[in-house]
Design an enzyme around this catalytic site. Sequence first.
Site, PDB file in Angstrom:
ATOM      1  CB  CYS A   2      -0.875   0.014   1.242  1.00 10.38           C
ATOM      2  SG  CYS A   2      -1.827  -1.498   1.418  1.00 10.38           S
ATOM      3  NE  ARG A  27       4.463   1.596  -1.437  1.00 14.45           N
ATOM      4  CZ  ARG A  27       5.606   0.933  -1.396  1.00 14.45           C
ATOM      5  NH1 ARG A  27       6.558   1.256  -2.233  1.00 14.45           N
ATOM      6  NH2 ARG A  27       5.807  -0.026  -0.524  1.00 14.45           N
ATOM      7  CD1 TRP A  66      -2.456  -4.590  -4.772  1.00 13.79           C
ATOM      8  CD2 TRP A  66      -2.033  -5.910  -3.016  1.00 13.79           C
ATOM      9  NE1 TRP A  66      -2.283  -5.873  -5.234  1.00 13.79           N
ATOM     10  CE2 TRP A  66      -2.023  -6.707  -4.180  1.00 13.79           C
ATOM     11  CE3 TRP A  66      -1.797  -6.534  -1.782  1.00 13.79           C
ATOM     12  CZ2 TRP A  66      -1.783  -8.076  -4.154  1.00 13.79           C
ATOM     13  CZ3 TRP A  66      -1.555  -7.888  -1.758  1.00 13.79           C
ATOM     14  CH2 TRP A  66      -1.545  -8.645  -2.934  1.00 13.79           C
ATOM     15  CG  ASN A  90       2.825  -1.361   2.897  1.00 14.88           C
ATOM     16  OD1 ASN A  90       2.158  -2.315   2.483  1.00 14.88           O
ATOM     17  ND2 ASN A  90       4.046  -1.119   2.477  1.00 14.88           N
ATOM     18  N   GLY A  91       1.467  -3.539   5.165  1.00 15.15           N
ATOM     19  CA  GLY A  91       2.037  -4.759   5.746  1.00 15.15           C
ATOM     20  C   GLY A  91       0.921  -5.699   6.152  1.00 15.15           C
ATOM     21  CD  GLU A 420       9.795  -9.570 -18.443  1.00 11.54           C
ATOM     22  OE1 GLU A 420       9.712 -10.445 -17.566  1.00 11.54           O
ATOM     23  OE2 GLU A 420       9.529  -8.378 -18.212  1.00 11.54           O
ATOM     24  CE  LYS A 424       6.470  -6.595 -17.705  1.00  7.24           C
ATOM     25  NZ  LYS A 424       7.812  -6.779 -17.234  1.00  7.24           N
ATOM     26  CD  GLU A 427       3.067  -7.062 -14.716  1.00 10.21           C
ATOM     27  OE1 GLU A 427       3.897  -7.350 -15.605  1.00 10.21           O
ATOM     28  OE2 GLU A 427       3.379  -6.499 -13.664  1.00 10.21           O
ATOM     29  CG  HIS A 443       8.496 -33.473 -23.648  1.00 10.49           C
ATOM     30  ND1 HIS A 443       8.838 -34.791 -23.883  1.00 10.49           N
ATOM     31  CD2 HIS A 443       9.494 -32.725 -24.176  1.00 10.49           C
ATOM     32  CE1 HIS A 443      10.020 -34.827 -24.502  1.00 10.49           C
ATOM     33  NE2 HIS A 443      10.426 -33.587 -24.694  1.00 10.49           N
ATOM     34  CE  LYS A 522       8.141  -0.392 -10.578  1.00  6.85           C
ATOM     35  NZ  LYS A 522       8.275  -1.063 -11.876  1.00  6.85           N
TER      36      LYS A 522
HETATM   37  O1  M6R Z   1      11.255  -5.068  -7.250  1.00 10.53           O
HETATM   38  P1  M6R Z   1      11.471  -6.476  -7.727  1.00 10.53           P
HETATM   39  O2  M6R Z   1      12.372  -6.555  -8.908  1.00 10.53           O
HETATM   40  O3  M6R Z   1      11.944  -7.380  -6.631  1.00 10.53           O
HETATM   41  O4  M6R Z   1      10.042  -6.979  -8.167  1.00 10.53           O
HETATM   42  C1  M6R Z   1       9.841  -8.308  -8.546  1.00 10.53           C
HETATM   43  C2  M6R Z   1       8.492  -8.501  -9.211  1.00 10.53           C
HETATM   44  O5  M6R Z   1       7.458  -8.187  -8.329  1.00 10.53           O
HETATM   45  C3  M6R Z   1       8.338  -7.634 -10.461  1.00 10.53           C
HETATM   46  O6  M6R Z   1       9.395  -7.838 -11.345  1.00 10.53           O
HETATM   47  C4  M6R Z   1       7.018  -7.961 -11.168  1.00 10.53           C
HETATM   48  O7  M6R Z   1       7.065  -9.237 -11.686  1.00 10.53           O
HETATM   49  C5  M6R Z   1       6.740  -6.921 -12.259  1.00 10.53           C
HETATM   50  N1  M6R Z   1       5.505  -6.255 -11.994  1.00 10.53           N
HETATM   51  C6  M6R Z   1       6.628  -7.506 -13.628  1.00 10.53           C
HETATM   52  O8  M6R Z   1       6.379  -6.531 -14.590  1.00 10.53           O
END
Ligand code: M6R
Length: 527
Positions: A2, A27, A66, A90-91, A420, A424, A427, A443, A522
Amino acid sequence: MCGIIGYIGDRDGLEILKYGLKAVEYRGYDSVGYYDGRLVKDVGKVDDFLKKVKDVKVPFIAHTRWATHGKVSAENAHPHKVGKIALVHNGTIENYKALKEKLPYEWKSETDTEVIAALLDYYNEEDFLKTLEKVLPMLKGTYALAIIREGDPRIYFAKKDTPLLLGIGEGENFVASDLVAFLPYTNRYIRLEDGEYGYIERDKYVIKGRENIRPQTFEGDIKAAFKGEFPTFMLKEIHEQLDIVPQVLSVDVSEVREIFQTQEIDIIAAGTSYHAAWYLRYLTGFNVHPYVASEYPYLMREPKWVFAISQSGETIDTIKAVKQAKQKGAKVISLTNYVSSTLAALSDYVVPLNAGIEIGVAATKTFLAQLLFAHNLIGDKDIKGMKEAVRRGLEAPLFELTKPKIFFLGRGINYVLAMEGALKFKELTYVPAEAFPAGEMKHGPLSLFDKDTDVVFFLGPQGRELAKVNMEEVRARGANVHEVIFPDKYYELSATVFLQRLAHEHAVRWGKDPDKPRHLAKSVTVE
Ligand code: M6R
């Protein structure tokens, strides 16, 4: 996950609230609220919420949520107010149910946060630092807290295992979960450490047990925190990749290079950073073993060295895995965009990623920077060649994906691109997209392929001939294959930029906000 912002000073509260909430919105963005003597909170986006806010008194505390405990609802939104105490959190608090049972309050929310406010109200003493000293050890879990007590002009704070910073101004102070929340007003900050608590006033800050603290100064480019002429942060950050190549390659990696060349190293990372770990493995051939951070505790043996990759340096899974490796005696190297992060503080060697502030939830320029680090590690610093590759990725025409089933395939280092690309895409668009090593299809996964399938095929030089055979195999099953074609020289860098644009474009086309994909945030500071 958050966002928190609290302010005390002479500026217009509404201006600070608006800027601060927007800055930390990445966040968490399912609900929002503030307390300035009045408790105002609701579900929905910050922009919609702010349209209804006409004035804000100072001091205030505010929050973007969040959801962890309890659904997305106005009651569960922060701040939470119990008796004289209003707070944002936050937590997560693991023992909140047990704590609730012991307290004589009627609960208004389903959250784990409300119980913190209740405890602080229940044990409220004139000297509130004493109250914090008593209550904080009762909490099992993680917290960054900003607290206002009725009739008390201060903002109190406390931090354990999730980030919290103080912004130190002239005649004003801030508390926030990210630097960007106060950077237009002050670039002097203090990153709080685990277990710390205290308060801010207009001209004073107190951190219990830490005296004579000198704030640090942020020297980076604050413009990075604004979208400028781009419609989204993500698109802006995708385009910034052209400029970051020299700054990322300018980082001196000679000290850690020797360690990578001579030692066996476990790499710990999550999400996109985990994909970068595999890129490093494929590119360098070093004796490194990538692990998903949240799984590492179950797989770890007796590591001598671990390498943690984390853009934010605050991902709880990565931090916990690193802590456990340290307990086993491992030495830690980290690669992070925030050299003053929790992860950096835990590390023996910190390599700055140097990618600049990234606001979009999807990692883009920081992923490219992680790939460039791997090149730097093997002494490859062809800035011109890499920039040309990035430019090709920025300029290549995109194709359209329309089928209900979407797969991303590749062999060797191209499989990293597939992983990746699929991450992306799903996500940002919320459409299921899966990645497989191209040679693995027969397989099992091949049975999924038919005319309702789009396939994005990465065909870089590594393993290309065999990959083409696999491509024909899926084509023969009726799948609609899209080849990602670029010149061989730094194919992977061009394709990286391309796959980011592909996801962004489809998200926008399908009416999704690429900067704030649903259910995500994020930096992931809860397990
Ligand atoms: O800050 P970090 O690199 O540790 O974050 C890891 C993942 O949460 C982050 O890369 C996430 O997968 C991204 N939102 C992907 O776009």
